[in-house]
Design an enzyme around this catalytic site. Structure first.
Site, short mmCIF file in Angstrom:
data_model
loop_
_atom_site.label_atom_id
_atom_site.label_comp_id
_atom_site.label_asym_id
_atom_site.label_seq_id
_atom_site.Cartn_x
_atom_site.Cartn_y
_atom_site.Cartn_z
N HIS A 18 23.07 -32.28 -17.61
CA HIS A 18 23.89 -32.93 -16.45
C HIS A 18 25.26 -32.47 -16.36
O HIS A 18 25.45 -31.70 -17.36
CB HIS A 18 23.72 -34.41 -16.59
CG HIS A 18 23.59 -34.96 -17.96
ND1 HIS A 18 24.78 -34.88 -18.76
CD2 HIS A 18 22.56 -35.62 -18.71
CE1 HIS A 18 24.30 -35.39 -19.66
NE2 HIS A 18 23.15 -35.77 -19.93
N CYS A 76 26.53 -43.57 -28.32
CA CYS A 76 26.79 -42.48 -27.21
C CYS A 76 27.66 -42.86 -26.17
O CYS A 76 27.59 -43.92 -25.64
CB CYS A 76 25.33 -42.32 -26.47
SG CYS A 76 25.60 -41.07 -25.20
N GLU A 133 17.19 -32.66 -21.26
CA GLU A 133 17.90 -32.78 -20.11
C GLU A 133 19.13 -32.07 -20.10
O GLU A 133 19.82 -31.77 -21.21
CB GLU A 133 17.95 -34.34 -19.95
CG GLU A 133 18.91 -34.98 -20.83
CD GLU A 133 19.45 -36.42 -20.59
OE1 GLU A 133 18.18 -37.29 -19.93
OE2 GLU A 133 20.26 -36.84 -20.73
N HIS A 157 28.54 -35.84 -23.17
CA HIS A 157 28.41 -36.98 -23.85
C HIS A 157 29.10 -36.86 -25.49
O HIS A 157 29.23 -35.75 -25.68
CB HIS A 157 26.94 -37.10 -24.51
CG HIS A 157 25.91 -37.48 -23.71
ND1 HIS A 157 25.72 -38.41 -22.82
CD2 HIS A 157 24.63 -36.66 -23.16
CE1 HIS A 157 24.77 -38.64 -21.95
NE2 HIS A 157 24.00 -37.49 -22.10
N HIS A 159 20.26 -30.48 -23.71
CA HIS A 159 20.00 -31.47 -25.13
C HIS A 159 19.10 -32.29 -25.45
O HIS A 159 18.29 -32.88 -24.44
CB HIS A 159 21.41 -32.21 -25.31
CG HIS A 159 21.71 -33.09 -24.25
ND1 HIS A 159 22.15 -32.74 -23.08
CD2 HIS A 159 21.44 -34.46 -24.14
CE1 HIS A 159 22.09 -33.98 -22.08
NE2 HIS A 159 22.04 -34.98 -22.73
#
Ligand code: MN
Length: 147
Positions: free
Chosen positions: A63, A115, A61, A67, A101
């Site tokens: 976005h 995370c 994914e 992270h 990732h």
């Protein structure tokens, strides 16, 4: 809010449920989530502990939000952008905005990691067929990714 979340061994924290990674889907395999710091913690970020069972993987994914991931247990590999890295405990993985990732555990070991993520964040998106095709033009990435 409890001031102390006691570590109780076995990669679990007292009073923290071990839940599903995501509500549904077949785009990941063998992943659990524990939310250690949620939106009620008074921070602008959340801290989660994810664990991927041996031979499992997280969603491929990307976005807008970033992270920061600290490996805590086991072994595996991670795709970040166009690179694949071996990771081991105490490594820090930084994933920037709109960067593809995916985490994969080793065949014989789990992969557990913390995370850190913004409380206010956009929804992850998975690659379109065209984007997958573009990713797969790299033979190492083609061999690595799971969808
Ligand atoms: Mn993500």
């Amino acid at each position: 809010m409890k001031p102390l979340l006691r570590y109780q061994g076995d990669f679990q924290w007292e009073g923290v449920p071990v839940g599903p990674y995501k509500a549904e889907g077949t785009h990941f395999r063998g992943v659990t989530r524990q939310t250690l710091l949620g939106p009620d913690a008074g921070l602008r970020c959340e801290l989660r502990y994810f664990e991927i069972e041996p031979n499992g993987h997280s969603t491929l994914e990307r976005h807008d939000h970033a992270h920061a991931v600290v490996i805590f247990r086991g072994a595996g590999r991670v795709l970040v952008g166009a690179e694949i890295f071996d990771v081991r405990p105490f490594d820090l993985v930084r994933i920037g905005p709109q960067t593809w990732h995916q985490f994969r555990s080793a065949p014989g070991a789990p992969l557990g990691f913390f995370c850190l993520v913004d409380c206010a964040r956009d929804r992850p998106v998975q690659p379109t067929r065209a984007e997958l095709g573009a990713l797969r033009t790299d033979s190492q990435i083609a061999a690595f990714i799971r969808t």
